[in-house]
Motif scaffolding. Structure first.
Motif, PDB file in Angstrom:
ATOM      1  N   ILE A  37       0.855  -1.190   0.000  1.00 21.25           N
ATOM      2  CA  ILE A  37       0.000   0.000   0.000  1.00 21.25           C
ATOM      3  C   ILE A  37       0.889   1.237   0.000  1.00 21.25           C
ATOM      4  CG2 ILE A  37      -1.720   1.348   1.261  1.00 21.25           C
ATOM      5  CD1 ILE A  37      -2.894  -1.145   0.111  1.00 21.25           C
ATOM      6  N   GLU A  38       0.725   2.089  -0.997  1.00 22.64           N
ATOM      7  CA  GLU A  38       1.472   3.337  -1.119  1.00 22.64           C
ATOM      8  C   GLU A  38       0.490   4.458  -1.435  1.00 22.64           C
ATOM      9  OE1 GLU A  38       5.509   1.423  -3.144  1.00 22.64           O
ATOM     10  OE2 GLU A  38       3.847   2.113  -4.406  1.00 22.64           O
ATOM     11  N   ASN A  39       0.558   5.542  -0.658  1.00 18.62           N
ATOM     12  CA  ASN A  39      -0.363   6.676  -0.857  1.00 18.62           C
ATOM     13  C   ASN A  39      -1.818   6.234  -0.816  1.00 18.62           C
ATOM     14  OD1 ASN A  39       1.798   8.677  -1.557  1.00 18.62           O
ATOM     15  ND2 ASN A  39       2.095   7.266  -3.266  1.00 18.62           N
ATOM     16  N   GLY A  40      -2.104   5.252   0.033  1.00 17.39           N
ATOM     17  CA  GLY A  40      -3.465   4.757   0.171  1.00 17.39           C
ATOM     18  C   GLY A  40      -3.929   3.889  -0.986  1.00 17.39           C
ATOM     19  N   ARG A  41      -3.008   3.568  -1.891  1.00 18.01           N
ATOM     20  CA  ARG A  41      -3.359   2.808  -3.087  1.00 18.01           C
ATOM     21  C   ARG A  41      -2.560   1.516  -3.155  1.00 18.01           C
ATOM     22  NH1 ARG A  41      -3.501   8.163  -3.918  1.00 18.01           N
ATOM     23  NH2 ARG A  41      -5.203   9.054  -5.169  1.00 18.01           N
ATOM     24  N   LEU A  42      -3.126   0.534  -3.828  1.00 20.14           N
ATOM     25  CA  LEU A  42      -2.505  -0.782  -3.936  1.00 20.14           C
ATOM     26  C   LEU A  42      -1.591  -0.867  -5.150  1.00 20.14           C
ATOM     27  CD1 LEU A  42      -2.355  -3.824  -3.086  1.00 20.14           C
ATOM     28  CD2 LEU A  42      -4.311  -4.191  -4.629  1.00 20.14           C
ATOM     29  N   ARG A  43      -0.436  -1.458  -4.933  1.00 21.88           N
ATOM     30  CA  ARG A  43       0.448  -1.818  -6.053  1.00 21.88           C
ATOM     31  C   ARG A  43       0.835  -3.279  -5.878  1.00 21.88           C
ATOM     32  NH1 ARG A  43       5.943  -2.091  -6.712  1.00 21.88           N
ATOM     33  NH2 ARG A  43       6.357  -1.018  -4.748  1.00 21.88           N
ATOM     34  N   LEU A  44       0.630  -4.081  -6.909  1.00 21.66           N
ATOM     35  CA  LEU A  44       0.991  -5.495  -6.844  1.00 21.66           C
ATOM     36  C   LEU A  44       2.462  -5.682  -7.172  1.00 21.66           C
ATOM     37  CD1 LEU A  44      -1.893  -7.567  -8.491  1.00 21.66           C
ATOM     38  CD2 LEU A  44      -1.526  -7.030  -6.092  1.00 21.66           C
ATOM     39  N   THR A  45       3.063  -6.665  -6.503  1.00 25.78           N
ATOM     40  CA  THR A  45       4.466  -6.979  -6.777  1.00 25.78           C
ATOM     41  C   THR A  45       4.638  -8.371  -7.365  1.00 25.78           C
ATOM     42  OG1 THR A  45       4.725  -7.677  -4.467  1.00 25.78           O
ATOM     43  CG2 THR A  45       5.357  -5.421  -5.017  1.00 25.78           C
ATOM     44  N   GLY A  46       3.626  -9.228  -7.251  1.00 22.30           N
ATOM     45  CA  GLY A  46       3.721 -10.552  -7.865  1.00 22.30           C
ATOM     46  C   GLY A  46       2.757 -11.530  -7.232  1.00 22.30           C
ATOM     47  N   ARG A  47       2.723 -12.738  -7.801  1.00 23.64           N
ATOM     48  CA  ARG A  47       1.909 -13.816  -7.255  1.00 23.64           C
ATOM     49  C   ARG A  47       2.792 -14.796  -6.508  1.00 23.64           C
ATOM     50  NH1 ARG A  47      -3.085 -14.777  -7.712  1.00 23.64           N
ATOM     51  NH2 ARG A  47      -2.782 -16.963  -7.216  1.00 23.64           N
ATOM     52  N   ARG A  48       2.271 -15.278  -5.392  1.00 21.70           N
ATOM     53  CA  ARG A  48       3.024 -16.239  -4.603  1.00 21.70           C
ATOM     54  C   ARG A  48       3.355 -17.480  -5.432  1.00 21.70           C
ATOM     55  NH1 ARG A  48       0.088 -17.798   0.731  1.00 21.70           N
ATOM     56  NH2 ARG A  48      -1.438 -18.484  -0.801  1.00 21.70           N
ATOM     57  N   SER A  49       2.397 -17.911  -6.265  1.00 22.38           N
ATOM     58  CA  SER A  49       2.611 -19.112  -7.065  1.00 22.38           C
ATOM     59  C   SER A  49       3.664 -18.907  -8.149  1.00 22.38           C
ATOM     60  CB  SER A  49       1.291 -19.559  -7.715  1.00 22.38           C
ATOM     61  OG  SER A  49       0.761 -18.522  -8.517  1.00 22.38           O
ATOM     62  N   ASP A  50       3.957 -17.638  -8.511  1.00 18.31           N
ATOM     63  CA  ASP A  50       4.960 -17.349  -9.538  1.00 18.31           C
ATOM     64  C   ASP A  50       6.341 -17.074  -8.948  1.00 18.31           C
ATOM     65  OD1 ASP A  50       2.901 -17.502 -11.363  1.00 18.31           O
ATOM     66  OD2 ASP A  50       2.532 -15.339 -11.372  1.00 18.31           O
ATOM     67  N   LEU A  51       6.413 -17.038  -7.635  1.00 17.09           N
ATOM     68  CA  LEU A  51       7.643 -16.663  -6.950  1.00 17.09           C
ATOM     69  C   LEU A  51       8.820 -17.541  -7.385  1.00 17.09           C
ATOM     70  CD1 LEU A  51       8.940 -14.956  -4.628  1.00 17.09           C
ATOM     71  CD2 LEU A  51       8.321 -16.830  -3.089  1.00 17.09           C
ATOM     72  N   ILE A  52       9.953 -16.898  -7.673  1.00 13.19           N
ATOM     73  CA  ILE A  52      11.198 -17.600  -8.007  1.00 13.19           C
ATOM     74  C   ILE A  52      12.133 -17.481  -6.806  1.00 13.19           C
ATOM     75  CG2 ILE A  52      13.174 -17.683  -9.572  1.00 13.19           C
ATOM     76  CD1 ILE A  52      11.377 -16.258 -11.668  1.00 13.19           C
ATOM     77  N   LEU A  53      12.625 -18.608  -6.327  1.00 15.55           N
ATOM     78  CA  LEU A  53      13.557 -18.619  -5.188  1.00 15.55           C
ATOM     79  C   LEU A  53      14.965 -18.836  -5.732  1.00 15.55           C
ATOM     80  CD1 LEU A  53      11.452 -20.749  -2.690  1.00 15.55           C
ATOM     81  CD2 LEU A  53      11.914 -18.301  -2.567  1.00 15.55           C
ATOM     82  N   ARG A  54      15.719 -17.752  -5.802  1.00 19.13           N
ATOM     83  CA  ARG A  54      17.059 -17.812  -6.382  1.00 19.13           C
ATOM     84  C   ARG A  54      18.096 -17.587  -5.292  1.00 19.13           C
ATOM     85  NH1 ARG A  54      21.301 -14.937  -7.427  1.00 19.13           N
ATOM     86  NH2 ARG A  54      22.481 -15.119  -9.384  1.00 19.13           N
ATOM     87  N   GLY A  55      18.762 -18.644  -4.908  1.00 19.50           N
ATOM     88  CA  GLY A  55      19.825 -18.514  -3.906  1.00 19.50           C
ATOM     89  C   GLY A  55      19.376 -17.839  -2.641  1.00 19.50           C
ATOM     90  N   GLY A  56      18.137 -18.101  -2.195  1.00 16.81           N
ATOM     91  CA  GLY A  56      17.620 -17.506  -0.971  1.00 16.81           C
ATOM     92  C   GLY A  56      16.956 -16.163  -1.167  1.00 16.81           C
ATOM     93  N   GLU A  57      17.014 -15.626  -2.378  1.00 15.12           N
ATOM     94  CA  GLU A  57      16.368 -14.341  -2.671  1.00 15.12           C
ATOM     95  C   GLU A  57      14.998 -14.591  -3.327  1.00 15.12           C
ATOM     96  OE1 GLU A  57      17.299 -11.439  -1.875  1.00 15.12           O
ATOM     97  OE2 GLU A  57      19.438 -11.601  -1.419  1.00 15.12           O
ATOM     98  N   ASN A  58      13.994 -13.841  -2.882  1.00 15.44           N
ATOM     99  CA  ASN A  58      12.669 -13.915  -3.505  1.00 15.44           C
ATOM    100  C   ASN A  58      12.629 -13.007  -4.735  1.00 15.44           C
ATOM    101  OD1 ASN A  58      11.871 -15.577  -1.461  1.00 15.44           O
ATOM    102  ND2 ASN A  58      10.652 -14.060  -0.388  1.00 15.44           N
ATOM    103  N   VAL A  59      12.298 -13.582  -5.874  1.00 17.05           N
ATOM    104  CA  VAL A  59      12.230 -12.819  -7.119  1.00 17.05           C
ATOM    105  C   VAL A  59      10.820 -12.946  -7.683  1.00 17.05           C
ATOM    106  CG1 VAL A  59      13.143 -12.539  -9.455  1.00 17.05           C
ATOM    107  CG2 VAL A  59      14.667 -13.254  -7.591  1.00 17.05           C
ATOM    108  N   TYR A  60      10.164 -11.806  -7.907  1.00 16.16           N
ATOM    109  CA  TYR A  60       8.814 -11.803  -8.456  1.00 16.16           C
ATOM    110  C   TYR A  60       8.866 -11.478  -9.949  1.00 16.16           C
ATOM    111  CZ  TYR A  60       7.123 -11.955  -3.676  1.00 16.16           C
ATOM    112  OH  TYR A  60       6.864 -12.336  -2.382  1.00 16.16           O
ATOM    113  N   PRO A  61       8.343 -12.373 -10.803  1.00 16.14           N
ATOM    114  CA  PRO A  61       8.414 -12.160 -12.252  1.00 16.14           C
ATOM    115  C   PRO A  61       7.794 -10.848 -12.726  1.00 16.14           C
ATOM    116  CG  PRO A  61       7.772 -14.418 -11.774  1.00 16.14           C
ATOM    117  CD  PRO A  61       7.750 -13.667 -10.467  1.00 16.14           C
ATOM    118  N   THR A  62       6.722 -10.400 -12.060  1.00 17.43           N
ATOM    119  CA  THR A  62       6.008  -9.205 -12.523  1.00 17.43           C
ATOM    120  C   THR A  62       6.937  -8.003 -12.658  1.00 17.43           C
ATOM    121  OG1 THR A  62       3.960  -9.966 -11.512  1.00 17.43           O
ATOM    122  CG2 THR A  62       4.098  -7.628 -12.052  1.00 17.43           C
TER     123      THR A  62
END
Length: 554
Positions: free
Chosen positions: A444-469
């Motif tokens: 939530i930024e400035n009272g508005r929603l911004r999506l960062t990705g889907r949990r099912s699309d999450l890429i786990l690269r060397g312990g880092e969470n990477v969102y395809p979006t």
């Protein structure tokens, strides 16, 4: 009331007047399925009642295709006649399932309303399904009746229908309707939390689940659209009221088995007296634009893949599109760069572009961003709509403050009852106090929603969470990129590495090295794809325009 010179202040005044005590859309706190939440006080209880109410719109257009025109009176007569036939000939009663499998046609809509007035549960089967998937849907929902068009009827030769009665749209429905020309509305006792509709989730991973929507869900969507129309009327000087038909004309281009077309177009427009202009067949830019011009369409909700076809069109100027005042993107995410291109090249998108975030489980939009939001806050999906409570939560279900990323969770009268005959999936998605875990991540930024990705699309690269979006939207800014998909692929040391499939624009050329450098200037090193496939073949998508990641090969 004297109108304020400040548009934002005036908006607040109008909303207060409409939703406050005694207002047409008065909001009160009530218990819904054991949880207290805001709801509209003055509401209906049964979706089928909307059909009787629609008779007041008389000979106005309800459904219009390239070669047909059905008034509200004609439509209601046909729906009641079919309902009578379903009950008397086939024994359809409250709670029975009536499945519909077909392309967009007036008969699809008539079958929907006929089942609703009987208190039956309408099952919208995906018209793009192959025989194996159709068989799964029939076994899962167990309908008493299956209504199909001729093309899908032919596909049933390879399907075990289990003895279900099959009625065709082209022959059986007109015959049954003609047999009962003077049918009257049936009397059925409906509770607002009774089930009304089953729509299947897109199934981008695993088998699709049947989202079970109640009469409350659909009627809440109708009231949201009525409220939106009243809000618009307050700013444009139009007359608005329950007995005043709307002159807005809505273009339908998405499948009827999706909430964008059924819950948010066909159903509410029966209630508001608006026309639904139905495009039939595969999406064709010239046919669609010709329909907009001929029928003076005012509102169009398109998936991004349709909007991208507009960008490729050589001469939009040859059509009179001046009637179009609202152009919404829905059903699938789109990047900031894509929206910028639309505003630059598509005249009616410059001041009318709207984006939203919703999902099948929520019946309608969760948040909506108008053109001013999109310009002031690129990447936003706007504020939650009326009666929607939205929170960002951590993995333990705890609330997170603004600016912190987490899972998007919502509670509202729009949230489905659950998944059809799947208690485990329902319990995983909906908490005991009726909060829906969307599986989407955002902030939530400035009272508005911004999506960062889907949990099912999450890429786990060397312990880092990477969102395809995030990566996809960055690559989309490159002028040579038409569309792209980012996926995780196995890596012996990192677990997964980031891979990108890039579809190049017509006439463009780009190399892996150029794309890698472009991404490296804009993204952290671990987000930059290390494997690439550059192609001219479009990405595989489902019926609602979402990329089928499991079918994307690197």
């Amino acid at each position: 009331m004297t109108a304020s010179a400040d548009p934002r202040l005036y908006l607040d005044e109008v909303v207060s007047r409409l939703t406050g005590p005694g207002g047409r859309f008065e909001i009160v706190e009530e218990e819904v399925l054991g949880a207290s939440m805001p709801v509209m006080k003055n509401r209906g209880k049964a979706v089928g009642d909307l059909l009787a109410d629609s008779l007041r719109w008389g000979d106005r257009d309800y459904l219009v295709t390239a070669d047909r025109r059905l008034s509200f009176t004609e439509h209601a007569a046909a729906a009641y006649s079919l309902a009578h036939a379903l009950r008397e000939r086939y024994g359809v009663e409250k709670g029975d399932r009536v499945a519909i499998l077909g392309a967009n046609t007036p008969e699809w809509v008539i079958a929907f309303w006929a089942s609703q007035v009987l208190g039956a549960i309408t099952v919208g089967l995906n018209g793009w399904w192959v025989p194996r998937e159709i068989e799964y849907g029939l076994k899962h929902s167990r309908p008493k009746i299956l209504v199909v068009d001729a093309k899908r009827a032919a596909a049933l030769a390879d399907v075990d229908t289990g003895g279900i009665t099959v009625l065709t749209m082209e022959e059986d429905l007109p015959r049954l309707i003609a047999q009962f020309p003077d049918a009257v509305p049936p009397r059925v006792d409906i509770d607002e939390d009774d089930p009304s509709v089953i729509l299947y989730t897109s199934g981008t991973s695993g088998r699709p689940k049947g989202a079970l929507h109640s009469h409350r869900n659909l009627l809440a969507v109708v009231d949201y659209h009525r409220f939106s129309d009243a809000l618009l009327a307050a700013f444009t000087g139009r007359t608005a009221g329950d007995d005043v038909p709307s002159d807005l004309r809505y273009l339908l281009t998405s499948p009827l088995f999706h909430i964008a077309s059924l819950h948010n177009l066909v159903v509410p427009r029966l209630a508001t007296g608006s026309a639904v202009i139905m495009h039939q067949g595969s999406f064709d830019v010239d046919k669609v634009l010709g329909l907009i011009e001929r029928e003076r369409v005012t509102n169009w909700g398109a998936v991004p893949t349709m909007a991208s076809r507009l960008l490729e069109h050589d001469d939009l100027g040859k059509y009179d599109l001046s009637s179009l005042t609202a152009f919404a993107l829905a059903s699938a995410p789109s990047s900031i760069a894509f929206k910028d291109r639309l505003r630059e090249k598509v005249p009616f998108a410059r001041n009318a572009l709207v984006d939203s975030y919703g999902l099948t489980e929520c019946s309608t939009a969760i948040a909506v961003a108008n053109s001013q939001d999109l310009e002031a806050f690129p990447g936003t999906l706007g504020r939650p709509i009326i009666t929607v409570s939205l929170e960002i939560r951590d993995p333990f279900g705890e609330w997170l403050p603004d600016g912190v990323e987490g899972e998007v969770c919502v509670r509202s009268p729009f949230v489905m009852l659950g998944y059809w005959e799947d208690e485990e999936a329902t319990a995983a998605a909906i908490t005991p106090d009726r909060w829906l875990r969307t599986g989407d991540y955002g902030v939530i930024e400035n009272g508005r929603l911004r999506l960062t990705g889907r949990r099912s699309d999450l890429i786990l690269r060397g312990g880092e969470n990477v969102y395809p979006t995030e990566i996809e939207q960055t690559l989309d800014e490159h002028p040579a990129v038409r569309e792209c998909a980012v996926i995780g692929v196995p890596h012996p040391d990192l677990g997964q590495e980031v891979a990108a499939v890039v579809v190049v624009a017509e006439g463009a050329h780009v190399t892996e090295e150029e794309l890698r450098e472009f991404a490296a200037e804009r993204l952290s090193y671990f987000k930059v794809p290390t494997r690439w496939r550059i192609t001219s073949d479009l990405l595989p998508r489902n019926a609602t325009g979402k990329t089928l990641r499991r079918e994307v090969g690197i």
